[in-house]
Design an enzyme around this catalytic site. Structure first.
Site, PDB file in Angstrom:
ATOM      1  N   GLY A 255      -0.733  11.336 137.271  1.00 29.33           N
ATOM      2  CA  GLY A 255      -0.639  12.776 137.057  1.00 29.33           C
ATOM      3  C   GLY A 255       0.326  13.151 135.947  1.00 29.33           C
TER       4      GLY A 255
ATOM      5  N   ARG B   8       3.858  21.031 135.788  1.00 32.77           N
ATOM      6  CA  ARG B   8       4.958  21.982 136.036  1.00 32.77           C
ATOM      7  C   ARG B   8       6.339  21.438 135.673  1.00 32.77           C
ATOM      8  NH1 ARG B   8       3.959  23.411 141.989  1.00 32.77           N
ATOM      9  NH2 ARG B   8       2.471  21.696 141.917  1.00 32.77           N
TER      10      ARG B   8
ATOM     11  N   GLY C 239      -8.386  13.318 140.802  1.00 35.93           N
ATOM     12  CA  GLY C 239      -7.962  13.357 142.193  1.00 35.93           C
ATOM     13  C   GLY C 239      -7.413  12.031 142.684  1.00 35.93           C
ATOM     14  N   THR C 240      -6.734  12.101 143.825  1.00 36.77           N
ATOM     15  CA  THR C 240      -6.046  10.908 144.338  1.00 36.77           C
ATOM     16  C   THR C 240      -7.030   9.811 144.762  1.00 36.77           C
ATOM     17  OG1 THR C 240      -5.897  12.080 146.453  1.00 36.77           O
ATOM     18  CG2 THR C 240      -3.935  12.069 145.080  1.00 36.77           C
TER      19      THR C 240
ATOM     20  N   GLY D  25      -1.062  18.190 153.128  1.00 39.47           N
ATOM     21  CA  GLY D  25      -2.260  18.001 153.933  1.00 39.47           C
ATOM     22  C   GLY D  25      -1.864  17.897 155.398  1.00 39.47           C
TER      23      GLY D  25
ATOM     24  N   TYR E 186      40.229   0.335 116.408  1.00 41.39           N
ATOM     25  CA  TYR E 186      38.855  -0.122 116.561  1.00 41.39           C
ATOM     26  C   TYR E 186      38.853  -1.644 116.574  1.00 41.39           C
ATOM     27  CZ  TYR E 186      34.163  -1.655 115.654  1.00 41.39           C
ATOM     28  OH  TYR E 186      32.969  -2.323 115.754  1.00 41.39           O
TER      29      TYR E 186
ATOM     30  N   ASN F 218      49.765  -8.016 121.354  1.00 37.59           N
ATOM     31  CA  ASN F 218      49.984  -6.578 121.247  1.00 37.59           C
ATOM     32  C   ASN F 218      49.459  -6.057 119.918  1.00 37.59           C
ATOM     33  OD1 ASN F 218      51.589  -4.193 122.492  1.00 37.59           O
ATOM     34  ND2 ASN F 218      52.032  -4.159 120.308  1.00 37.59           N
TER      35      ASN F 218
ATOM     36  N   TYR G 206      32.273  -5.485 109.334  1.00 38.76           N
ATOM     37  CA  TYR G 206      30.965  -5.277 108.705  1.00 38.76           C
ATOM     38  C   TYR G 206      31.146  -5.142 107.203  1.00 38.76           C
ATOM     39  CZ  TYR G 206      26.359  -3.003 108.141  1.00 38.76           C
ATOM     40  OH  TYR G 206      25.084  -2.671 107.769  1.00 38.76           O
TER      41      TYR G 206
END
Ligand code: UD1
Ligand code: CA
Length: 463
Positions: free
Chosen positions: A12, A16, A78-79, A141, A367, A378, A388
């Site tokens: 489905g 909605r 439909g199912t 149902g 970083y 430290n 990089y």
């Protein structure tokens, strides 16, 4: 469970929801609804699984990524028609029984699947409907029974008369069928109803008319069949899931100071006496030890956190965090990072794909990317690993008990030895041997009287 298959209906569109995604990929506590359902099926040890996909099926296939079989229902008629789309799968696997489930009802439990199958087999049913008794049956149902309380058929809300609408035993949308009888009945399905759909629910009547037995397995908790057709209902499912998840956590000794803004996924594990502060989101397969403090405003995804760690106002994804580690505020820890016990990562620090040894400190504004850092080292304020070069990424190695001065740039690939120091402001491009001090900066020159010569106006008030 042996000799059984599962067919999960997920074709489905869910109009909605107003979404580009198939409905079953909408998430409840950050986990797509279809995954909740498949997890329950797998937990019940049902190994033959077929998902019926339709709307935006490429997205669903990509998500499932080979986890189970897929049948395509080209048009959503439909199912019943949806289950029929899985006929090839059912004929090939030929399981004795087939469970049919809705992919948009995430709370169905493995225990109920197993319970329903046991009832089904013990009673020799052709179909066993997982049903529930509710105060407000609207939209579901209804299960119709005859004078002897024998199940006859299911009537959809839209096709029901006023008497039938008052029935409060409803169809959850999950069933256990005898496969051979299901396949026969599907061939006889028609779409002569208000919605002009091939209803799977009509299979029940086809079976009972042919003298086969239909039964029910009553869900103890009707909210287990809850589904979502729109965003509001999805939010309701999120609220329900959150309540259940937090309830379990309280039960094992997790402290949640205020539930506001706390969202915890169903697979997250947390130890006792850990305190979760507001605005904390824990998702994926995150595991947290005991005695930790997480939050406020923290996001962890697929992380492991050992005991007594403190993570304050920070984010981490796919990170291993050792015992007694302190993080934050305002850190971003990216995938592939491992922090050994008692590491400290302070404010405004990013760590990516790096191994950091025990007790090492990265206290401020740094970083650290693609680095292997030893224990007891430290870093001063504002250090950067330049990993990089515009084409490739390189690693930086720093030994044990090193001291990286403030504002050091470590240009990878580069190595700093054990007990080595770098002078503040140095840009280090060559290896620093154990115990050495690397200084890379111009010598300071003071130009005496320069300001008075250059900016005499600054001195006009002087007598
Ligand atoms: C269905 C049941 C109803 C039950 C309710 C429980 C029928 C006719 N009715 O109604 O008795 O109380 O579930 O929630 O079955 N789907 C497809 N292909 C289709 C149509 C639906 O794959 O052509 C899937 C949907 O994606 C969804 C599931 O089947 O996952 C249920 O469909 P939905 O339209 O929501 O059925 P309901 O009207 O809720
Ligand atoms: Ca539905």
């Amino acid at each position: 469970m042996e000799n059984i298959a599962a067919v999960v209906l997920a074709a489905g569109e869910g109009t909605r929801m107003h979404s580009n995604r198939p409905k079953v990929l909408q998430e409840v506590t950050f986990k797509p609804m279809i995954d909740w359902v498949l997890d329950a099926v797998e937990k019940a040890e049902i190994r033959k699984i077929c998902v019926v996909a339709g709307f935006a099926h490429e997205q669903l296939e990509a998500h499932l990524n080979g986890r189970c079989e897929i049948a395509i229902q080209k048009e959503q008629l439909g199912t019943g028609h949806a289950v029929k789309s899985a006929t090839d799968f059912l004929r090939e696997k030929a399981p004795q029984d087939t469970i049919v489930l809705c992919g948009d009802a995430p709370f169905i439990s493995a225990d109920d699947l197993l319970g329903a199958c046991e009832t089904h087999r013990a009673q020799g049913n052709a179909v066993t409907i997982l049903s529930a008794r509710v105060h407000y049956p609207h939209g579901y149902g209804r299960v119709l029974r005859d004078g002897t309380q024998t199940v006859q058929r299911i009537v959809e809300e839209k096709d029901a008369d006023d008497m039938q609408r008052r029935i409060n035993e409803v169809n959850s949308g999950a069933y256990c069928f005898r496969t051979s009888l299901l396949l026969e009945a599907l061939d006889a399905l028609q779409n002569t109803n208000v919605q002009k759909e091939y209803y799977l629910t009509d299979v029940v009547e086809i079976l009972t008319e042919n003298g086969k037995k239909a039964g029910t397995y009553l869900l103890a908790d009707p909210t287990d069949m809850s589904g979502a057709n729109d965003r509001r209902q999805l939010a309701t499912l999120n609220t329900l899931a959150k309540k259940r998840i937090l309830e379990k956590l309280y039960h094992i000794g997790v402290e949640i100071v205020d539930e506001v803004g706390v969202v915890i996924g169903p697979e997250v594990r947390i130890g006792r006496d850990t305190r979760i502060l507001p605005g904390t989101i824990l998702r994926g397969k995150t595991t947290i030890g005991s005695g930790c403090v997480i939050g406020p405003n923290t996001l962890l995804e697929d992380c492991t956190v050992e005991d007594d760690a403190v993570i304050n106002a920070s984010q981490a994804r796919q990170v291993e965090i050792g015992a007694g580690v302190t993080i934050g505020p305002f850190c971003n820890l990216r995938p592939g990072t491992k922090l050994a016990d008692k590491v400290h990562v302070g404010d405004f620090v990013e760590v990516k794909n790096s191994i950091v040894g025990q007790g090492t400190k990265l206290p401020h504004l740094s970083y650290i990317g693609d680095a292997d850092v030893g224990a007891g080292t430290n870093f001063g304020c504002g250090c950067v690993t330049a990993n990089y070069d515009g084409k490739k990424k390189y690693r930086t190695k720093v030994g044990d008990h090193a001291f990286i001065g403030c504002h050091t740039n470590l240009i990878a690939p580069v190595t700093v030895g054990d007990n080595a120091f770098t002078a503040a402001g140095s840009t280090v491009t060559k290896p620093v041997p154990d115990g050495a001090l690397a200084v890379e900066r111009a010598k300071q020159t003071n130009l005496d009287g320069w300001v008075r010569r250059k900016h005499p106006e600054r001195f006009t008030d002087e007598k």
